[in-house]
Design an enzyme around this catalytic site. Structure first.
Site, short mmCIF file in Angstrom:
data_model
loop_
_atom_site.label_atom_id
_atom_site.label_comp_id
_atom_site.label_asym_id
_atom_site.label_seq_id
_atom_site.Cartn_x
_atom_site.Cartn_y
_atom_site.Cartn_z
CG ASP A 49 -1.95 1.07 1.22
OD1 ASP A 49 -3.14 0.73 1.11
OD2 ASP A 49 -1.57 2.26 1.31
CG ASP A 55 -2.83 3.47 -2.11
OD1 ASP A 55 -3.80 2.70 -1.93
OD2 ASP A 55 -2.21 4.03 -1.20
CD GLU A 56 -5.73 -1.41 -1.03
OE1 GLU A 56 -5.55 -2.42 -0.32
OE2 GLU A 56 -6.55 -0.53 -0.77
P1 TTP Z 1 -5.17 5.08 1.37
O1 TTP Z 1 -4.16 4.02 1.05
O2 TTP Z 1 -6.26 4.72 2.30
O3 TTP Z 1 -4.45 6.35 2.00
P2 TTP Z 1 -3.05 6.99 1.66
O4 TTP Z 1 -2.30 6.20 0.66
O5 TTP Z 1 -3.25 8.42 1.31
O6 TTP Z 1 -2.32 6.97 3.06
P3 TTP Z 1 -1.70 5.70 3.82
O7 TTP Z 1 -0.23 6.00 3.96
O8 TTP Z 1 -2.40 5.68 5.15
O9 TTP Z 1 -1.96 4.49 2.99
O10 TTP Z 1 -5.83 5.60 0.04
C1 TTP Z 1 -5.09 5.75 -1.16
C2 TTP Z 1 -5.52 7.00 -1.89
O11 TTP Z 1 -6.90 6.93 -2.18
C3 TTP Z 1 -5.30 8.27 -1.10
O12 TTP Z 1 -4.00 8.81 -1.29
C4 TTP Z 1 -6.39 9.16 -1.61
C5 TTP Z 1 -7.49 8.23 -2.05
N1 TTP Z 1 -8.59 8.23 -1.08
C6 TTP Z 1 -9.67 9.09 -1.30
O13 TTP Z 1 -9.70 9.80 -2.32
N2 TTP Z 1 -10.69 9.11 -0.38
C7 TTP Z 1 -10.68 8.34 0.75
O14 TTP Z 1 -11.63 8.41 1.57
C8 TTP Z 1 -9.56 7.47 0.97
C9 TTP Z 1 -9.51 6.59 2.21
C10 TTP Z 1 -8.55 7.46 0.03
MG MG Z 2 -2.10 4.14 0.86
#
Ligand code: TTP
Ligand code: MG
Length: 374
Positions: A23, A120-121
């Protein structure tokens, strides 16, 4: 810590797997920081049009901004109140999708068995690799860092459930390997929400019966869980809390629909604005499916009123289409079937019943809608 035994060999016929979950860290924010290096170290919020005085929610926030309590899905306005000095940038999905594809290409170099988990995962099955889990995870992190200038967090475990929890445990830039014997120490102390499948409602229900941690679910007894949550969810919680998850990796997704929607800057009852917006969305979504080589049979229009009441109207075409004019026509017919007396907050369109445009039996259409739905 609850006293109980985990049966690692629930499925002895199946050899144990090594599943890796990756992720990206603060993904949208991290991609923005590559092109705005002057913002590194500052609290950064990505969301909506990047203007906290306008409507919109936080997509993500840099780790610096999170220290102020800012998180995804929070209104931009609230984020601004929590941290007035934060920098706000608009969402640029095109750029993030481009980088996302590059990340997936790198991952596939490490194992061809990949489940795309979202922008992103992803999960990789690395069971058959000769290398250690740690070596593979380090290799991926190094490659993503050297070729894309980004960091990610990785978890490796015997299944998807534990791998996803693991990748979150040491964020950002984390690497966590969970073995069956680590479950009691690393998983059971976690709050119930960390368990995939436990949403706010289940969390609330568990809290009411005094269960706050995964370990407490594990020691609750199957009969209690089934009584409280029903057979299906009860069994799920029982197994998940013990780290059992046999779900395979889904390496091929069949796309069933594609949609576009937008929230008006100000709620509107102006039919001309509504229609024009719908046409723009219709053109865009048609372009989306055309690019992916699909044609659609079902066209659905969604409207959310200022009261947040949401309705859909749709129709099925005789022949699948990827022509914007046909989609517009069907969208217009659907729009006319709404009672548009109240101001509209959001409008969206979904194309469903997607078929591969190269399928022989789909002829080019200019077809008229044949069947109204809803
Ligand atoms: P996430 O992997 O949940 O968050 P992140 O990558 O920003 O942070 P982390 O280091 O905790 O993993 O989500 C990936 C992307 O998806 C995030 O950068 C933005 C988008 N996203 C949204 O647009 N709305 C949301 O509610 C969430 C949870 C994520
Ligand atoms: Mg993330």
């Amino acid at each position: 810590m609850p006293k109980l035994t985990v049966h690692h060999n629930q499925t002895p016929e199946k050899p144990s797997r090594r599943i890796l979950h990756m992720d990206m860290d603060a993904f949208f924010a991290a991609v923005e920081l590559r092109r705005h290096p002057e913002l590194v170290g500052k609290p950064l919020v990505i969301g909506g049009r990047g203007d906290p005085t306008r409507r919109g929610v936080v997509a993500t926030a840099s780790y610096e901004a999170r220290k102020f309590g800012i998180h995804s899905a929070m209104p931009l306005r609230t984020a601004h109140k929590l941290c007035p000095k934060a920098v706000f940038l608009p969402v640029d999905l095109k750029e993030y999708s481009r980088v996302s594809k590059q990340v997936k290409v790198i991952l596939k170099e490490f194992s061809p068995v990949m489940e795309d988990g979202g922008i992103d995962e992803a999960y990789l099955d690395i069971t058959s690799s000769e290398e250690s889990s740690e070596a593979i995870a380090r290799g991926i992190k190094e490659k993503i860092s050297s070729s894309l200038g980004l960091t990610c967090s990785i978890g490796v475990a015997p299944n998807k459930l534990l791998a996803k929890i693991a990748s979150d445990l040491e964020k950002p830039d984390g690497l966590t390997i969970i073995k069956p014997e680590d479950i009691a120490l690393r998983i059971w102390p976690l709050p119930v929400r960390k368990l995939w499948g436990v949403g706010p409602k289940t969390e609330e229900h568990l809290k009411r019966i005094g269960i706050l941690t995964v370990g407490k679910i594990a020691s609750a007894g199957l009969d209690v869980l089934v009584r409280e949550f029903g057979a299906s969810h009860g069994h799920f919680l029982h197994r998940a809390s013990r780290g059992i998850d046999d779900r395979p990796l889904m390496t091929h997704w069949v796309q069933k629909s594609s949609s576009r929607e937008t929230t008006f800057q100000q709620d509107t009852a102006d039919l001309q604005i509504i229609t024009e917006t719908l046409f723009v969305l219709a053109d865009r979504v048609t372009e989306d499916i055309r690019k992916d080589g699909f044609k659609a049979r079902n066209i659905t229009v969604k409207i959310r009123f200022s009261s947040f009441e949401t309705h859909t109207r749709g129709m099925t075409l005789r022949e699948a289409t990827d022509e914007a004019s046909v989609v517009r026509k069907a969208a217009m017919i659907s729009l006319k079937r709404f009672d548009l007396e109240k101001p509209v907050r959001l409008i969206g369109i979904r194309l469903g019943g997607l078929l591969n445009a190269t399928d022989e039996h789909i002829s080019s259409s200019g077809s008229l809608p044949v069947q109204l739905r809803f």
